[in-house]
Design a protein around this motif. Structure first.
Motif, PDB file in Angstrom:
ATOM      1  N   VAL A 158     -14.024 -22.755  21.007  1.00 59.28           N
ATOM      2  CA  VAL A 158     -15.476 -22.577  20.991  1.00 59.28           C
ATOM      3  C   VAL A 158     -16.098 -22.661  22.381  1.00 59.28           C
ATOM      4  N   ALA A 159     -15.336 -23.147  23.357  1.00 54.96           N
ATOM      5  CA  ALA A 159     -15.908 -23.323  24.693  1.00 54.96           C
ATOM      6  C   ALA A 159     -16.359 -21.995  25.299  1.00 54.96           C
ATOM      7  N   GLY A 160     -15.654 -20.919  24.971  1.00 54.43           N
ATOM      8  CA  GLY A 160     -15.980 -19.632  25.566  1.00 54.43           C
ATOM      9  C   GLY A 160     -17.118 -18.896  24.899  1.00 54.43           C
ATOM     10  N   TRP A 161     -17.637 -19.428  23.793  1.00 55.42           N
ATOM     11  CA  TRP A 161     -18.741 -18.764  23.095  1.00 55.42           C
ATOM     12  C   TRP A 161     -20.065 -19.345  23.588  1.00 55.42           C
ATOM     13  N   THR A 162     -20.815 -18.558  24.328  1.00 59.30           N
ATOM     14  CA  THR A 162     -22.096 -19.025  24.868  1.00 59.30           C
ATOM     15  C   THR A 162     -23.169 -17.963  24.642  1.00 59.30           C
ATOM     16  N   ILE A 218     -20.978 -20.716  10.373  1.00 57.91           N
ATOM     17  CA  ILE A 218     -21.778 -20.962  11.568  1.00 57.91           C
ATOM     18  C   ILE A 218     -21.065 -22.030  12.375  1.00 57.91           C
ATOM     19  N   ALA A 219     -20.605 -21.666  13.557  1.00 55.88           N
ATOM     20  CA  ALA A 219     -19.793 -22.565  14.380  1.00 55.88           C
ATOM     21  C   ALA A 219     -20.647 -23.282  15.412  1.00 55.88           C
ATOM     22  N   PHE A 220     -20.341 -24.556  15.611  1.00 56.37           N
ATOM     23  CA  PHE A 220     -21.028 -25.392  16.590  1.00 56.37           C
ATOM     24  C   PHE A 220     -19.980 -26.152  17.419  1.00 56.37           C
ATOM     25  N   ALA A 221     -20.437 -26.749  18.490  1.00 52.24           N
ATOM     26  CA  ALA A 221     -19.606 -27.676  19.260  1.00 52.24           C
ATOM     27  C   ALA A 221     -20.425 -28.942  19.521  1.00 52.24           C
ATOM     28  N   GLU A 270     -29.464 -32.454  16.793  1.00 51.39           N
ATOM     29  CA  GLU A 270     -29.101 -33.231  17.979  1.00 51.39           C
ATOM     30  C   GLU A 270     -27.592 -33.437  18.048  1.00 51.39           C
ATOM     31  N   GLY A 271     -27.021 -33.114  19.202  1.00 48.69           N
ATOM     32  CA  GLY A 271     -25.592 -33.291  19.397  1.00 48.69           C
ATOM     33  C   GLY A 271     -24.749 -32.089  19.062  1.00 48.69           C
ATOM     34  N   LEU A 272     -25.357 -31.044  18.467  1.00 46.21           N
ATOM     35  CA  LEU A 272     -24.631 -29.828  18.112  1.00 46.21           C
ATOM     36  C   LEU A 272     -25.171 -28.637  18.901  1.00 46.21           C
ATOM     37  N   THR A 273     -24.281 -27.825  19.450  1.00 41.57           N
ATOM     38  CA  THR A 273     -24.664 -26.611  20.162  1.00 41.57           C
ATOM     39  C   THR A 273     -24.168 -25.403  19.373  1.00 41.57           C
ATOM     40  N   PHE A 274     -25.088 -24.498  19.042  1.00 39.20           N
ATOM     41  CA  PHE A 274     -24.715 -23.286  18.299  1.00 39.20           C
ATOM     42  C   PHE A 274     -23.747 -22.445  19.129  1.00 39.20           C
TER      43      PHE A 274
END
Length: 273
Positions: free
Chosen positions: A148-152, A200-203, A180-184
């Motif tokens: 998921v790191a590469g999805w921005t 729906i993926a989050f990090a 709070e604490g989750l990034t789409f």
């Protein structure tokens, strides 16, 4: 005859997925207190996650190329693995890489979850179909922080993705709240047994992948949130307004519960389109 014999595989699978009716859940709970073999059946209907993880590690190391999967000669009449992917259709959208993984999943599900039924004069192999939450868990277990790191996506891309999946499932998901604490990271349509399934993926801030999945429920009946452990991951699920929700990822049950509470409040505002 034991209490075990009263329940079909389909009923037990719905119990594992939290989709069984209240009276069926109560009956199974009572039976589990006195019938050890029933617990064994429930374990047999779940996906063997340790074996899946080990096998997937080998598949991923060799992706995208994958050698043909040959069915051994000594097991005649075994269905082709490609026909056993009932809940794995969502991997088809991953192109060449997905084709190899899907074939691997189909084969491992067959080996790990097949049961045998017969009339006494012979037996016929029949694969036990895992429920949608078990299949989602097997897919989520492949995600790493690097995945998921590469999805921005930009805010505009985020809204476009949410609008696209909304149209396909007939529910307005564009009001997805910022938790709070989750990034789409991404919204996409997968599939299970012919029904669209939103992922729906989050990090999290530490990079832990988390996914919110939504699929049409079997009934309009609401089901209260329940905490679960699926594939070794913390999870929470609930049903509302004819939709089934599952939040899964990492091993922090308290974090999942807090995030799920926020998503459940939002789910009550989701309108059909």
């Amino acid at each position: 005859m034991t209490l075990n014999a009263q329940f079909t595989d389909e009923q037990l699978t719905s119990y594992l997925d939290g989709e069984a009716a209240d009276d069926l859940c109560a009956a199974i709970d009572v039976a589990l207190e006195t019938d050890e073999t029933l617990g064994d059946r429930l374990v047999g209907l779940d996906i063997p996650m340790a074996e899946l993880d080990a096998a997937f590690a080998g598949l991923l190391a060799d992706a995208p190329a994958m050698p043909p999967l040959d069915v051994p000669n000594q097991t005649p009449n075994v269905p082709e693995p490609a026909n056993l992917n009932r809940g794995i259709g969502w991997l088809g959208g991953m192109g060449m890489f997905g084709t190899g993984i899907a074939a691997g999943v189909a084969m491992m599900l067959f080996v790990g979850t097949s049961t045998f039924t017969g009339t006494g004069t012979g037996t016929t192999p029949e694969p036990s179909a895992p429920g949608w939450k078990a299949v989602v868990a097997s897919y989520q277990s492949l995600y790493t922080q690097q995945t998921v790191a590469g999805w921005t996506p930009t805010p505009e891309q985020t809204q476009t993705q949410l609008a696209n999946v909304s149209q396909l499932v007939g529910a307005d998901l564009t009001g997805l709240p910022a938790i709070e604490g989750l990034t789409f990271k991404r919204a996409q349509i997968l599939g299970f047994n012919g029904k669209p399934l939103v992922q729906i993926a989050f990090a999290r801030a530490d990079g832990t992948p988390v996914a919110l999945c939504i699929i049409a429920a079997k009934s309009k009946e609401a089901k209260a949130m329940q905490a679960e452990i699926l594939g070794g991951m913390a999870a929470a699920s609930w049903n509302l307004d004819g939709r089934a929700y599952l939040l899964i990822g990492g091993d922090a049950q308290a974090a999942i519960q807090s995030e799920a509470d926020a998503f459940e409040a939002w789910a009550a505002t989701v309108a059909d389109i």
